[in-house]
Scaffold this motif. Structure first.
Motif, PDB file in Angstrom:
ATOM      1  N   ASP A 136      53.237  39.551  42.202  1.00 24.27           N
ATOM      2  CA  ASP A 136      54.688  39.724  42.083  1.00 24.27           C
ATOM      3  C   ASP A 136      55.009  40.844  41.106  1.00 24.27           C
ATOM      4  O   ASP A 136      55.868  41.698  41.367  1.00 24.27           O
ATOM      5  CB  ASP A 136      55.344  38.415  41.607  1.00 24.27           C
ATOM      6  N   ALA A 137      54.306  40.827  39.957  1.00 21.22           N
ATOM      7  CA  ALA A 137      54.543  41.868  38.954  1.00 21.22           C
ATOM      8  C   ALA A 137      54.231  43.249  39.533  1.00 21.22           C
ATOM      9  O   ALA A 137      54.947  44.223  39.273  1.00 21.22           O
ATOM     10  CB  ALA A 137      53.681  41.609  37.721  1.00 21.22           C
ATOM     11  N   LEU A 266      68.901  34.011  36.305  1.00 21.70           N
ATOM     12  CA  LEU A 266      68.776  32.961  37.320  1.00 21.70           C
ATOM     13  C   LEU A 266      69.842  33.018  38.404  1.00 21.70           C
ATOM     14  O   LEU A 266      69.761  32.266  39.376  1.00 21.70           O
ATOM     15  CB  LEU A 266      68.758  31.578  36.668  1.00 21.70           C
ATOM     16  N   CYS A 267      70.815  33.905  38.293  1.00 22.53           N
ATOM     17  CA  CYS A 267      71.811  33.976  39.373  1.00 22.53           C
ATOM     18  C   CYS A 267      71.290  34.769  40.569  1.00 22.53           C
ATOM     19  O   CYS A 267      71.940  34.827  41.611  1.00 22.53           O
ATOM     20  CB  CYS A 267      73.145  34.527  38.884  1.00 22.53           C
ATOM     21  N   ILE A 268      70.110  35.388  40.415  1.00 15.75           N
ATOM     22  CA  ILE A 268      69.503  36.086  41.555  1.00 15.75           C
ATOM     23  C   ILE A 268      68.830  35.057  42.457  1.00 15.75           C
ATOM     24  O   ILE A 268      67.903  34.364  42.036  1.00 15.75           O
ATOM     25  CB  ILE A 268      68.465  37.122  41.074  1.00 15.75           C
ATOM     26  N   VAL A 269      69.314  34.933  43.678  1.00 11.39           N
ATOM     27  CA  VAL A 269      68.791  33.935  44.611  1.00 11.39           C
ATOM     28  C   VAL A 269      68.174  34.600  45.843  1.00 11.39           C
ATOM     29  O   VAL A 269      67.177  34.137  46.367  1.00 11.39           O
ATOM     30  CB  VAL A 269      69.918  32.973  45.052  1.00 11.39           C
ATOM     31  N   ARG A 270      68.732  35.738  46.265  1.00  8.88           N
ATOM     32  CA  ARG A 270      68.397  36.358  47.544  1.00  8.88           C
ATOM     33  C   ARG A 270      68.794  35.383  48.651  1.00  8.88           C
ATOM     34  O   ARG A 270      68.104  34.389  48.893  1.00  8.88           O
ATOM     35  CB  ARG A 270      66.911  36.694  47.673  1.00  8.88           C
ATOM     36  N   GLY A 271      69.870  35.683  49.336  1.00 11.08           N
ATOM     37  CA  GLY A 271      70.428  34.786  50.330  1.00 11.08           C
ATOM     38  C   GLY A 271      69.424  34.218  51.331  1.00 11.08           C
ATOM     39  O   GLY A 271      69.471  33.041  51.660  1.00 11.08           O
ATOM     40  N   LEU A 272      68.508  35.053  51.789  1.00 10.69           N
ATOM     41  CA  LEU A 272      67.654  34.628  52.893  1.00 10.69           C
ATOM     42  C   LEU A 272      66.806  33.425  52.525  1.00 10.69           C
ATOM     43  O   LEU A 272      66.314  33.293  51.416  1.00 10.69           O
ATOM     44  CB  LEU A 272      66.762  35.794  53.329  1.00 10.69           C
ATOM     45  N   ALA A 273      66.621  32.556  53.464  1.00 11.70           N
ATOM     46  CA  ALA A 273      66.077  31.230  53.188  1.00 11.70           C
ATOM     47  C   ALA A 273      64.570  31.210  52.983  1.00 11.70           C
ATOM     48  O   ALA A 273      64.036  30.253  52.454  1.00 11.70           O
ATOM     49  CB  ALA A 273      66.441  30.288  54.319  1.00 11.70           C
ATOM     50  N   TYR A 274      63.867  32.284  53.375  1.00 10.42           N
ATOM     51  CA  TYR A 274      62.412  32.154  53.420  1.00 10.42           C
ATOM     52  C   TYR A 274      61.711  32.444  52.099  1.00 10.42           C
ATOM     53  O   TYR A 274      60.504  32.261  51.997  1.00 10.42           O
ATOM     54  CB  TYR A 274      61.816  33.023  54.536  1.00 10.42           C
ATOM     55  N   SER A 276      60.103  31.937  48.580  1.00 13.14           N
ATOM     56  CA  SER A 276      59.479  30.700  48.108  1.00 13.14           C
ATOM     57  C   SER A 276      59.164  30.690  46.620  1.00 13.14           C
ATOM     58  O   SER A 276      58.683  29.682  46.120  1.00 13.14           O
ATOM     59  CB  SER A 276      58.172  30.483  48.887  1.00 13.14           C
ATOM     60  N   GLY A 277      59.411  31.765  45.899  1.00  8.84           N
ATOM     61  CA  GLY A 277      59.039  31.786  44.484  1.00  8.84           C
ATOM     62  C   GLY A 277      59.857  32.820  43.734  1.00  8.84           C
ATOM     63  O   GLY A 277      61.089  32.790  43.768  1.00  8.84           O
ATOM     64  N   ILE A 278      59.166  33.753  43.086  1.00  6.52           N
ATOM     65  CA  ILE A 278      59.854  34.805  42.343  1.00  6.52           C
ATOM     66  C   ILE A 278      60.668  35.672  43.313  1.00  6.52           C
ATOM     67  O   ILE A 278      60.194  35.997  44.405  1.00  6.52           O
ATOM     68  CB  ILE A 278      58.831  35.639  41.545  1.00  6.52           C
ATOM     69  N   VAL A 279      61.903  35.969  42.923  1.00  4.44           N
ATOM     70  CA  VAL A 279      62.765  36.878  43.690  1.00  4.44           C
ATOM     71  C   VAL A 279      63.330  37.907  42.722  1.00  4.44           C
ATOM     72  O   VAL A 279      63.430  37.652  41.520  1.00  4.44           O
ATOM     73  CB  VAL A 279      63.927  36.123  44.388  1.00  4.44           C
ATOM     74  N   ARG A 297      58.770  36.596  46.803  1.00  2.00           N
ATOM     75  CA  ARG A 297      57.594  35.951  47.393  1.00  2.00           C
ATOM     76  C   ARG A 297      58.003  35.126  48.607  1.00  2.00           C
ATOM     77  O   ARG A 297      59.018  34.422  48.572  1.00  2.00           O
ATOM     78  CB  ARG A 297      56.937  35.073  46.320  1.00  2.00           C
ATOM     79  N   TYR A 298      57.255  35.242  49.688  1.00  2.00           N
ATOM     80  CA  TYR A 298      57.575  34.506  50.926  1.00  2.00           C
ATOM     81  C   TYR A 298      56.290  33.913  51.493  1.00  2.00           C
ATOM     82  O   TYR A 298      55.843  34.265  52.574  1.00  2.00           O
ATOM     83  CB  TYR A 298      58.302  35.409  51.929  1.00  2.00           C
ATOM     84  N   ASP A 299      55.734  32.933  50.755  1.00  2.00           N
ATOM     85  CA  ASP A 299      54.397  32.439  51.077  1.00  2.00           C
ATOM     86  C   ASP A 299      54.276  31.768  52.446  1.00  2.00           C
ATOM     87  O   ASP A 299      53.230  31.843  53.073  1.00  2.00           O
ATOM     88  CB  ASP A 299      53.924  31.463  49.993  1.00  2.00           C
ATOM     89  N   GLY A 300      55.314  31.102  52.923  1.00  2.00           N
ATOM     90  CA  GLY A 300      55.175  30.379  54.187  1.00  2.00           C
ATOM     91  C   GLY A 300      55.575  31.184  55.406  1.00  2.00           C
ATOM     92  O   GLY A 300      55.344  30.767  56.536  1.00  2.00           O
ATOM     93  N   LEU A 301      56.157  32.362  55.196  1.00  2.00           N
ATOM     94  CA  LEU A 301      56.831  33.038  56.311  1.00  2.00           C
ATOM     95  C   LEU A 301      55.868  33.550  57.385  1.00  2.00           C
ATOM     96  O   LEU A 301      56.114  33.380  58.578  1.00  2.00           O
ATOM     97  CB  LEU A 301      57.683  34.196  55.781  1.00  2.00           C
ATOM     98  N   LEU A 302      54.780  34.193  56.972  1.00  2.00           N
ATOM     99  CA  LEU A 302      53.886  34.785  57.976  1.00  2.00           C
ATOM    100  C   LEU A 302      53.363  33.713  58.929  1.00  2.00           C
ATOM    101  O   LEU A 302      53.340  33.916  60.143  1.00  2.00           O
ATOM    102  CB  LEU A 302      52.724  35.531  57.301  1.00  2.00           C
TER     103      LEU A 302
END
Lengths: 432, 432
Positions: A136-137, A266-274, A276-279, A297-302
């Motif tokens: 992520d870093a 913490l107000c950063i959410v990124r609207g998209l649902a997928y 899974s971690g750091i955004v 991070r989108y660990d489950g998406l692929l």
């Protein structure tokens, strides 16, 4: 002839292309320094590649049609499904972690408003196959380094980083029930764009959340700075463990010397649902523009897309907001590159000598032009100036006889006779 | 998930992208040396932009559809109509001659056969606003220089040059009546792909040409070499004047030192009807592949498209045949770029020092990677080798204490301890 491009599409005249290529070059340079390799896919893909991820409602936002082979196809609105397909096809052979980037042009059929574009270019940069926060870093650092290499500093660009797992733990700790987490995420995602009371009303409507819980949930979105996040985490079950990846990620960015750019928020959410971690998102520091870049991070998406079950983290960074910011900060490049030399033939008989020299200079990497028709020296010099040439190199019968030329420095207004040896040496290209 | 791209579309894995970017870089370098500026247009355009030039029959070969704004649109099959539109919009402001190039991806819906692609990339390079043959020579020279800069010589690539005005004069001189010129052009265009007797039969069918005239017309297509063309021209009315531009163009290519690549060959016609003068194609010398490049002068076309009434000459050069030729001649670039250094952390505590050094090296332009998770030195070194890193830079507690590292040359298998000063100097990036 249609007088202009379709609504929402851009014509790139040379100056526009120069700015675009400048951004592309920086994207490629940074990605390369980080050991990322470039890939690309087709701009046209099967429609189901997108409906599978985003559901049938995505179709309303796509350029899609049925081709003559009776296939439902769409102009790509995003790169991740193509990436998932390509990685899946060679998942075993590819050495992990996969570090790939791409510069696709993407298309959306959005209703035209305020000059919104229907296409843009986007740097997509992803690490696939590594679940740890150093990955992520790494991608956040690459996004910041794009800004740095473009000449933007911490006073111009901010990286705002959050972690959905932390947000989730804090919201559960604030009394939000599991089924209401989505609503709380959605409200926090809007915390900077909507009045607080409207968000509270919405959160307490239809029995989503009790009023006190809704207050505390929104307060979670107000937490800023890593120490405050760590404090808050210490007070909820599992908090200290769940905050670790964010701590490591921010620590790595500090070790890289980039903390001046980084705000934990913490107000950063990124609207998209997928996610899974750091955004994270990059913004201009004045917040006059839309986000420069967003990712996480989108660990489950692929795997969910039917691809390989590999963890992943990455971002998309568009060319449009970045271009606006470069112009506003006056760090955009100048006009499209100018000439090293414009060669001038005094008489028609001098043209072969001009052609020969032009080609010799070009072979050495020089950027060289000459008049394509017989015309007066004055007109040739005028064209030389219009092209922004550094030197005019004038060849007449006399110069031809001695094998040299007269070189006029068009910036300084000086001119001097040079020999053939000087022409073959540094007389023209030496100052590049 | 659909397992592959649409038929006729390519996925570009990193090695494919490296080859494509190599070709793109050479295209841009040569265009820039010739003083051309890059432009681009939208990949999606109004359908009528193409039907206007090529008639409604072109629609059968296009990716076209009706968008939700009820517009008939098409994926661009060629760049010239976009170029015409863009030049028309700024015709007065643009300094002539306009020297522009572009690298569009183009699309055709052709029936799938023998793995034919439905998309390719094409260098389009044009001089607009100059009717003289030096402009023709300039674009032919640029096409040849692309081949040269790719490492191809006259034994690999041939430029075949003709002139439709010369062809026309010789055909009229051979007794072909004005209304039959199109048929004679079409037959000569096929002279290398069809048996002679079939062409003769076709030319004499339906009273197109008398048998003797058909024979003489085809013989015009057999004329090769500038002296033979000049000889033939001397014998027809207006011939000596009409052959002058071709003589000047070939002379200019000679002055540029490129004549070893050039064959004058009257069988080059270029099927498309809009060419008005000099035409040319680049082929692989063995003629195993399709044409690398084709172009010529199209003086009336921009006006006919409803654009500015400006003379023009240019060419299109695709990426596919060129890529095949580079692979066949073994002058394609190697695998996608490899790393300068892979940094190895001996213990988890060494990671911040690794991150700091990684970023310092990247800031100096180095291509640097490190392990994104804690793992054994052996595994980290294995990944370093898999990435093709030149050096492994190993940092453990001891190295950290003295501020240095152990640098292992992964090609030579040697390693040595280096100081912080050496790391900040040339120890790692010195050999780039």
């Amino acid at each position: 002839m249609p007088a202009r491009a379709l609504p929402g599409f851009r014509d790139f005249y040379p100056d526009d292309t120069a700015l675009r290529n400048h951004i592309f070059a920086v994207w490629r340079t940074v990605a390369s320094r980080y050991g990322f390799e470039e890939y690309d896919g087709p701009p046209l893909e099967p429609l189901e590649l997108y409906t599978q991820k985003s559901g049938p409602e995505i179709v309303g936002q796509l350029y899609h049609f049925r081709d003559r082979g009776d296939r439902e196809v769409a102009l790509r609105p995003e790169m991740t499904p193509t990436l998932a397909r390509m990685v899946a096809a060679r998942a075993r052979a590819l050495k992990k972690p996969i570090r790939w980037f791409s510069l696709p042009q993407l298309f959306r059929y959005e209703r035209q408003q305020r000059g919104r574009l229907r296409e843009h270019f986007q740097l997509n940069l992803d690490v696939i196959g590594e679940p740890g926060p150093l990955a992520d870093a790494e991608v956040i650092a690459a996004a910041i380094d794009v800004a740095r290499l473009l000449g933007l500093g911490p006073q111009d660009v901010r990286a705002r980083v959050s972690d959905r797992q932390v947000l989730r733990a804090l919201l559960l700790g604030a009394g939000v029930a599991e089924p209401s987490l989505g609503a709380a995420f959605a409200a926090i995602d809007k915390i900077e764009r909507e009045p607080r009371d409207r968000l509270l009303t919405w959160l307490t409507e239809d029995g989503k959340l009790p009023a006190g819980v809704a207050q505390r949930a929104l307060a979670v979105g107000d937490v800023k700075g890593l120490p405050a996040v760590q404090d808050a985490a210490r007070k909820v079950p599992g908090g200290p463990a769940v905050v670790e990846p964010l701590v490591e990620c921010v620590g790595a960015l500090e070790a890289m010397g980039l903390s001046a750019f980084v705000d934990v928020d913490l107000c950063i959410v990124r609207g998209l649902a997928y996610y899974s971690g750091i955004v994270f998102e990059l913004f201009d520091a004045q917040r006059n523009l839309r986000a420069i870049c967003g990712g996480g991070r989108y660990d489950g998406l692929l795997a969910a897309l039917g691809g390989a079950d590999l963890p992943a983290v990455g971002f998309g960074m568009g060319d449009v907001v970045l271009g606006e910011l470069l112009k506003a900060r006056a760090v955009a490049p100048g006009a499209a590159g100018s000439l090293d030399a414009f060669l001038v033939a005094v008489t028609a008989e001098d043209t072969p000598a001009v052609l020969q020299l032009a080609h010799a200079l070009r072979d050495r990497g020089g950027r060289v032009e000459f008049s394509l028709k017989e015309q007066s020296i004055a007109k040739q010099l005028k064209l030389a100036s219009a092209r922004g040439a550094r030197f005019a190199v004038i060849i007449g019968p006399e110069e031809r006889q001695r094998g040299g030329a007269v070189v006029r420095d068009l910036r300084r207004g000086e001119e001097r006779a040079v020999s053939a040896a000087e022409l073959a040496g540094d007389a023209v290209l030496g100052g590049r």
